[in-house]
Design a protein around this motif. Sequence first.
Motif, short mmCIF file in Angstrom:
data_model
loop_
_atom_site.label_atom_id
_atom_site.label_comp_id
_atom_site.label_asym_id
_atom_site.label_seq_id
_atom_site.Cartn_x
_atom_site.Cartn_y
_atom_site.Cartn_z
N SER A 87 1.11 -0.99 -0.47
CA SER A 87 -0.08 0.32 0.20
C SER A 87 0.74 1.75 -0.48
N GLY A 88 2.38 0.95 0.21
CA GLY A 88 3.10 2.29 0.38
C GLY A 88 3.66 2.86 1.24
N ARG A 89 2.35 2.05 2.47
CA ARG A 89 2.50 3.14 4.10
C ARG A 89 4.15 2.66 4.72
N VAL A 90 4.69 1.97 4.17
CA VAL A 90 6.00 1.63 4.33
C VAL A 90 7.23 1.03 3.10
N SER A 91 8.07 1.91 3.53
CA SER A 91 8.67 1.82 1.89
C SER A 91 9.65 0.40 2.41
N PRO A 92 10.18 -0.62 0.81
CA PRO A 92 10.26 -1.39 0.82
C PRO A 92 12.53 -1.10 1.61
N ALA A 93 13.01 0.34 2.18
CA ALA A 93 14.13 0.27 2.12
C ALA A 93 14.50 0.31 4.05
N ALA A 94 12.50 1.20 4.65
CA ALA A 94 12.44 1.47 5.51
C ALA A 94 12.59 -0.34 6.40
N ALA A 95 11.56 -0.86 5.61
CA ALA A 95 11.23 -2.28 6.42
C ALA A 95 12.54 -3.22 6.50
N PHE A 96 13.44 -3.13 5.80
CA PHE A 96 14.76 -4.37 5.70
C PHE A 96 15.53 -3.23 6.43
N THR A 97 15.50 -1.88 6.58
CA THR A 97 16.75 -1.78 7.81
C THR A 97 16.19 -1.99 8.82
N ALA A 98 15.07 -1.93 9.51
CA ALA A 98 13.98 -2.20 10.51
C ALA A 98 14.62 -3.87 10.67
N ALA A 99 14.79 -4.62 9.54
CA ALA A 99 14.86 -5.96 9.49
C ALA A 99 16.26 -6.19 10.64
N CYS A 100 17.07 -5.67 8.97
CA CYS A 100 18.37 -5.63 10.35
C CYS A 100 19.13 -5.65 11.10
N ALA A 101 17.81 -3.94 11.71
CA ALA A 101 17.58 -3.48 12.93
C ALA A 101 17.92 -4.24 14.07
N PHE A 102 16.76 -4.51 14.22
CA PHE A 102 15.54 -5.75 15.37
C PHE A 102 16.86 -6.62 15.68
N THR A 103 17.10 -7.56 14.37
CA THR A 103 18.39 -8.80 14.28
C THR A 103 19.87 -8.42 15.30
N ALA A 104 20.32 -7.10 14.62
CA ALA A 104 21.69 -6.99 16.02
C ALA A 104 21.02 -6.69 16.78
N ALA A 105 19.98 -5.59 17.27
CA ALA A 105 19.49 -5.66 18.97
C ALA A 105 19.06 -6.66 19.43
N GLY A 106 18.39 -8.04 19.03
CA GLY A 106 18.43 -9.45 19.86
C GLY A 106 19.75 -9.92 19.56
N LEU A 107 21.09 -9.77 18.57
CA LEU A 107 22.14 -9.96 19.17
C LEU A 107 22.25 -9.93 20.45
N ALA A 108 22.89 -8.34 20.22
CA ALA A 108 23.31 -8.07 21.49
C ALA A 108 22.70 -8.57 22.86
N LEU A 109 21.93 -8.66 22.58
CA LEU A 109 20.83 -8.45 23.71
C LEU A 109 21.39 -10.10 24.21
N ALA A 110 21.03 -10.74 23.41
CA ALA A 110 22.05 -12.28 23.67
C ALA A 110 23.12 -12.50 24.28
N ALA A 111 23.70 -11.85 23.85
CA ALA A 111 25.54 -11.60 23.82
C ALA A 111 25.22 -10.56 25.72
N MET A 112 24.60 -9.37 26.23
CA MET A 112 25.05 -9.81 27.43
C MET A 112 24.29 -10.94 28.17
N ALA A 113 23.25 -11.29 27.72
CA ALA A 113 22.88 -13.09 28.81
C ALA A 113 24.22 -13.18 29.18
#
Length: 325
Positions: free
Chosen positions: A84-110
Amino acid sequence: MTGASEPSRAGVRAAWAELLRLPALFTVPGDALAGAAALTRRPDHRTLLAIGSSCCLYEAGMVLNDWADRAEDAADRPHRPLPSGRVSPAAAFTAACAFTAAGLALAAMAGRPALTLAAPLAATVWSYDLALKHTPAGPFAMAAARGLDLLLGAAATGGRARPALPSAALLATHTLAVTTLSRQETREGTPTAALGALATTGVLTWLVQRRRTSAPPPNRRSPDEQVHGHRGRPEPGAAHRSPAPLTAVLAATYAGTTARSYLHASLNPSPPLTQQAVGAGIRGTIPLQATLIARSGGTAATATALLTAALTPVARRLARRVSIT
């Protein structure tokens, strides 16, 4: 200008809430909590880090799913945020990468054991969305991801995951059935997948009540907090007693959350009823997690199970505003 910008901001928030499937996020914390309970350990700050890691990796999968399916959704679900164009593909892919990095960082802290589970979990999420989703291996990959998520909670809390394997297998089996059913959300299907999910619910409802570890008395608790009898051996019968009332109630709640929708979808496997059944299956993950926690026994497990189960009505209420599938 101000009046025009407020609706725009609200629209952006709504689009991202839909893209992230926020109601489904309530199914995530119970994974780590069930993993900790499988070790008969109380949740601690490392469990919270595991929950944060799981949430981030889950949302990475949600966003990446729509990014990978944006061409297909343009034909079948043009109202979704990306087509529908409400979110751009570039923004979505960037968010997926950011969430993955954050998830791995939090796991490393554990701790290293948690990161050892989080890394293959992240790889499974990305492999599913980018390569395996439309293959016969797709449902198995999704099931593996949910099982790994539970093991992540165990590894973060207690430094080991092996004792949590039975609970992970039960949760993965439920996920396998729901994911298999979800494959016919957008087309007229057959009753087979819904009947399979219904049968799976029945089997799991029986299995989660069949085995329970009782809370150890204070003077019989080993360093790993397991119940032991003479010479450090497990107390006879500790893992085979009848289920506690709370375990039975939560198991019945799990069955009640899913069975009716599965039955309706088996009688009429149309896309709307199948989507309702998939939504029920996703919400049913929460009482199943609560049952896995409760059967470990003990006051802490009871409180944690009740807290987990309380997420079910919250997810249901939010799902009325934001689609869970």
